[in-house]
Design a protein around this motif. Structure first.
Motif, PDB file in Angstrom:
ATOM      1  N   LEU A  15      -1.531  -6.801  -0.625  1.00 39.02           N
ATOM      2  CA  LEU A  15      -0.902  -5.823   0.000  1.00 39.02           C
ATOM      3  C   LEU A  15      -0.603  -5.682  -1.278  1.00 39.02           C
ATOM      4  O   LEU A  15       0.227  -6.001  -2.507  1.00 39.02           O
ATOM      5  N   TRP A  16       0.597  -4.220  -1.137  1.00 40.01           N
ATOM      6  CA  TRP A  16       1.615  -3.385  -2.702  1.00 40.01           C
ATOM      7  C   TRP A  16       2.776  -3.288  -2.277  1.00 40.01           C
ATOM      8  O   TRP A  16       3.234  -2.916  -0.996  1.00 40.01           O
ATOM      9  N   ARG A  17       4.196  -4.133  -2.587  1.00 40.60           N
ATOM     10  CA  ARG A  17       5.547  -3.861  -2.538  1.00 40.60           C
ATOM     11  C   ARG A  17       5.944  -2.897  -3.913  1.00 40.60           C
ATOM     12  O   ARG A  17       5.461  -3.164  -4.441  1.00 40.60           O
ATOM     13  N   ALA A  18       6.139  -1.470  -3.122  1.00 37.61           N
ATOM     14  CA  ALA A  18       6.999  -1.206  -4.421  1.00 37.61           C
ATOM     15  C   ALA A  18       9.162  -1.400  -3.826  1.00 37.61           C
ATOM     16  O   ALA A  18       8.825  -1.323  -2.412  1.00 37.61           O
ATOM     17  N   PHE A  19       9.574  -1.540  -4.849  1.00 31.91           N
ATOM     18  CA  PHE A  19      10.870  -2.105  -4.736  1.00 31.91           C
ATOM     19  C   PHE A  19      11.951  -1.491  -6.180  1.00 31.91           C
ATOM     20  O   PHE A  19      11.366  -1.589  -6.743  1.00 31.91           O
ATOM     21  N   VAL A  20      12.786  -2.283  -4.858  1.00 33.12           N
ATOM     22  CA  VAL A  20      14.359  -1.473  -6.599  1.00 33.12           C
ATOM     23  C   VAL A  20      13.970  -2.315  -7.491  1.00 33.12           C
ATOM     24  O   VAL A  20      14.202  -3.587  -7.167  1.00 33.12           O
ATOM     25  N   ALA A  51       2.923  -2.338   1.494  1.00 30.12           N
ATOM     26  CA  ALA A  51       1.151  -1.411   2.288  1.00 30.12           C
ATOM     27  C   ALA A  51      -0.375  -2.143   1.537  1.00 30.12           C
ATOM     28  O   ALA A  51      -0.134  -3.001   0.938  1.00 30.12           O
ATOM     29  N   ARG A  52      -1.313  -1.369   2.536  1.00 30.07           N
ATOM     30  CA  ARG A  52      -2.774  -1.630   1.899  1.00 30.07           C
ATOM     31  C   ARG A  52      -2.671  -1.347   0.967  1.00 30.07           C
ATOM     32  O   ARG A  52      -3.972  -1.430   0.956  1.00 30.07           O
ATOM     33  N   GLU A  53      -2.555   0.121   0.753  1.00 29.74           N
ATOM     34  CA  GLU A  53      -3.001   0.824  -0.596  1.00 29.74           C
ATOM     35  C   GLU A  53      -1.646   0.656  -1.533  1.00 29.74           C
ATOM     36  O   GLU A  53      -0.502   0.867  -1.230  1.00 29.74           O
ATOM     37  N   LEU A  54      -2.319   1.072  -2.709  1.00 28.87           N
ATOM     38  CA  LEU A  54      -1.213   1.671  -3.815  1.00 28.87           C
ATOM     39  C   LEU A  54      -0.202   2.444  -3.262  1.00 28.87           C
ATOM     40  O   LEU A  54       0.789   2.318  -3.249  1.00 28.87           O
ATOM     41  N   ALA A 129       2.407 -14.223  16.372  1.00 30.76           N
ATOM     42  CA  ALA A 129       2.714 -13.475  15.711  1.00 30.76           C
ATOM     43  C   ALA A 129       3.237 -12.985  14.431  1.00 30.76           C
ATOM     44  O   ALA A 129       4.386 -13.824  14.935  1.00 30.76           O
ATOM     45  N   ASP A 130       2.868 -12.931  13.245  1.00 29.14           N
ATOM     46  CA  ASP A 130       3.456 -12.783  11.815  1.00 29.14           C
ATOM     47  C   ASP A 130       4.128 -11.959  11.253  1.00 29.14           C
ATOM     48  O   ASP A 130       5.045 -11.894  10.571  1.00 29.14           O
ATOM     49  N   GLY A 131       3.640 -10.401  12.030  1.00 32.28           N
ATOM     50  CA  GLY A 131       4.125  -9.377  11.428  1.00 32.28           C
ATOM     51  C   GLY A 131       2.953  -8.173  11.990  1.00 32.28           C
ATOM     52  O   GLY A 131       1.923  -9.017  12.903  1.00 32.28           O
ATOM     53  N   VAL A 132       3.022  -6.901  11.961  1.00 32.98           N
ATOM     54  CA  VAL A 132       2.268  -6.521  12.326  1.00 32.98           C
ATOM     55  C   VAL A 132       1.649  -5.021  10.973  1.00 32.98           C
ATOM     56  O   VAL A 132       2.161  -4.840  10.259  1.00 32.98           O
ATOM     57  N   ILE A 133       1.095  -5.099  11.477  1.00 30.85           N
ATOM     58  CA  ILE A 133      -0.174  -3.627  10.622  1.00 30.85           C
ATOM     59  C   ILE A 133      -0.141  -2.386  11.380  1.00 30.85           C
ATOM     60  O   ILE A 133       0.129  -2.139  12.213  1.00 30.85           O
ATOM     61  N   TYR A 134       0.469  -1.428  10.933  1.00 31.39           N
ATOM     62  CA  TYR A 134       0.953  -0.051  11.459  1.00 31.39           C
ATOM     63  C   TYR A 134       1.107   0.831  10.659  1.00 31.39           C
ATOM     64  O   TYR A 134       0.990   0.852   9.339  1.00 31.39           O
ATOM     65  N   PRO A 135       0.795   2.421  10.926  1.00 31.53           N
ATOM     66  CA  PRO A 135       0.565   3.693   9.965  1.00 31.53           C
ATOM     67  C   PRO A 135       1.447   3.620   9.356  1.00 31.53           C
ATOM     68  O   PRO A 135       2.476   3.479   9.666  1.00 31.53           O
ATOM     69  N   SER A 136       0.745   4.524   8.185  1.00 27.28           N
ATOM     70  CA  SER A 136       2.330   4.637   7.219  1.00 27.28           C
ATOM     71  C   SER A 136       2.694   6.988   8.017  1.00 27.28           C
ATOM     72  O   SER A 136       2.003   7.401   8.671  1.00 27.28           O
ATOM     73  N   PHE A 137       4.074   6.777   7.732  1.00 29.27           N
ATOM     74  CA  PHE A 137       4.145   7.668   8.061  1.00 29.27           C
ATOM     75  C   PHE A 137       4.417   8.504   6.954  1.00 29.27           C
ATOM     76  O   PHE A 137       4.638  10.356   6.703  1.00 29.27           O
ATOM     77  N   MET A 138       4.532   8.230   5.644  1.00 26.66           N
ATOM     78  CA  MET A 138       4.713   8.895   4.298  1.00 26.66           C
ATOM     79  C   MET A 138       3.090   9.740   3.951  1.00 26.66           C
ATOM     80  O   MET A 138       3.309  10.091   3.029  1.00 26.66           O
ATOM     81  N   SER A 139       2.734   8.108   3.574  1.00 22.64           N
ATOM     82  CA  SER A 139       1.254   8.759   3.510  1.00 22.64           C
ATOM     83  C   SER A 139      -0.412   8.566   4.527  1.00 22.64           C
ATOM     84  O   SER A 139      -0.857   7.437   5.011  1.00 22.64           O
ATOM     85  N   PRO A 140      -0.348   9.805   4.855  1.00 20.24           N
ATOM     86  CA  PRO A 140      -1.086  10.297   6.598  1.00 20.24           C
ATOM     87  C   PRO A 140      -2.815   9.203   6.324  1.00 20.24           C
ATOM     88  O   PRO A 140      -3.158   9.536   4.681  1.00 20.24           O
ATOM     89  N   GLY A 142      -2.892   6.089   6.056  1.00 19.62           N
ATOM     90  CA  GLY A 142      -2.334   4.667   4.999  1.00 19.62           C
ATOM     91  C   GLY A 142      -1.971   3.884   6.163  1.00 19.62           C
ATOM     92  O   GLY A 142      -1.554   3.965   7.119  1.00 19.62           O
ATOM     93  N   THR A 143      -1.987   2.471   5.856  1.00 16.99           N
ATOM     94  CA  THR A 143      -0.902   1.483   6.832  1.00 16.99           C
ATOM     95  C   THR A 143      -0.187   0.535   6.127  1.00 16.99           C
ATOM     96  O   THR A 143      -0.468   0.323   4.441  1.00 16.99           O
ATOM     97  N   CYS A 144       0.941   0.181   6.739  1.00 18.77           N
ATOM     98  CA  CYS A 144       2.470  -0.867   5.993  1.00 18.77           C
ATOM     99  C   CYS A 144       1.419  -2.182   6.673  1.00 18.77           C
ATOM    100  O   CYS A 144       1.642  -2.239   8.214  1.00 18.77           O
ATOM    101  N   VAL A 145       2.490  -2.619   6.707  1.00 23.29           N
ATOM    102  CA  VAL A 145       2.534  -4.287   6.957  1.00 23.29           C
ATOM    103  C   VAL A 145       3.727  -4.799   7.153  1.00 23.29           C
ATOM    104  O   VAL A 145       4.551  -4.353   6.022  1.00 23.29           O
ATOM    105  N   ALA A 146       4.106  -4.783   8.154  1.00 19.20           N
ATOM    106  CA  ALA A 146       5.719  -5.537   8.342  1.00 19.20           C
ATOM    107  C   ALA A 146       5.588  -7.039   9.144  1.00 19.20           C
ATOM    108  O   ALA A 146       5.045  -7.185   9.679  1.00 19.20           O
ATOM    109  N   LEU A 147       6.549  -7.755   7.928  1.00 18.45           N
ATOM    110  CA  LEU A 147       5.955  -9.250   7.604  1.00 18.45           C
ATOM    111  C   LEU A 147       7.144 -10.146   7.890  1.00 18.45           C
ATOM    112  O   LEU A 147       8.619 -10.350   7.857  1.00 18.45           O
ATOM    113  N   TRP A 148       7.697 -10.584   9.277  1.00 16.77           N
ATOM    114  CA  TRP A 148       8.280 -11.289   9.936  1.00 16.77           C
ATOM    115  C   TRP A 148       8.574 -12.993   9.416  1.00 16.77           C
ATOM    116  O   TRP A 148       9.548 -13.181   9.575  1.00 16.77           O
ATOM    117  N   ARG A 149       7.723 -13.568   9.146  1.00 19.25           N
ATOM    118  CA  ARG A 149       7.604 -14.842   8.756  1.00 19.25           C
ATOM    119  C   ARG A 149       6.361 -14.937   7.316  1.00 19.25           C
ATOM    120  O   ARG A 149       5.511 -14.684   7.396  1.00 19.25           O
TER     121      ARG A 149
END
Length: 175
Positions: A15-20, A51-54, A129-140, A142-149
């Motif tokens: 995964l790739w994570r961009a943050f402050v 995200a699953r892509e940089l 489930a530990d989280g979900v894979i969902y479609p990116s809204f900003m990168s057509p 692309g896919t994202c991951v939300a991880l809860w645990r």
């Protein structure tokens, strides 16, 4: 697809994570999401968004606005039970309406309502489930991951890829 008990099979992901950049010493905290709430988490519930892509991580971070400075880290996720909401067969098997992707979560939160994505989160967590894979809204495409645990004893492992130990260990570098 879920196993007979309804749990998704464990999987591994890069995964790739961009943050402050100020939070470089806490790349796995999820506290920013807990502070404000998000698409897949209510206020007070830490969540890692990645995200699953940089290129998708960069697009999601900037949300189509000004290109803000960011730290981008590669993460390794192992033994995660993720529900793939980009897979029509998975949506069908779990009786999830594809309109979940158009959920106006921010508007619902602003009006004091519980977004459908938060209801689905609660249901999926209850199913293991530990989280979900969902479609990116900003990168057509692309896919994202939300991880809860993550990283609790006996749970999946989420690690930051930092072979040269360049990330700071404290906030001291920002003072």
């Amino acid at each position: 697809m879920p196993d007979p008990a309804g749990q998704p099979p464990p999987s591994s992901h890069t995964l790739w994570r961009a943050f402050v950049p100020r939070w470089a010493y806490m790349p796995l905290s999820g506290e920013g999401a807990a502070r404000f709430g998000g698409r897949w988490n209510p206020v007070g519930q830490p969540t890692i968004y990645a995200a699953r892509e940089l290129s998708t991580a960069w697009a999601e971070y900037n949300q189509g606005f000004v290109q803000h400075p960011a730290l981008i880290a590669q993460l390794r996720l192992d033994a995660a039970r993720l529900v793939d909401l980009t897979d029509p067969a998975e949506l069908d098997a779990r009786r999830i309406d594809p309109s979940i992707h158009a959920c106006e979560w921010r508007d619902a939160m602003d009006r004091g309502k519980v977004p459908e994505t938060h209801r689905l989160r609660k249901r999926l967590m209850g199913e293991g489930a530990d989280g979900v894979i969902y479609p990116s809204f900003m990168s057509p495409g692309g896919t994202c991951v939300a991880l809860w645990r993550w990283n609790a004893p006996g749970a999946l492992r989420l690690t930051v890829v930092d072979p040269d130990h360049r990330l700071p260990k404290t906030q001291a570098s920002w003072v």
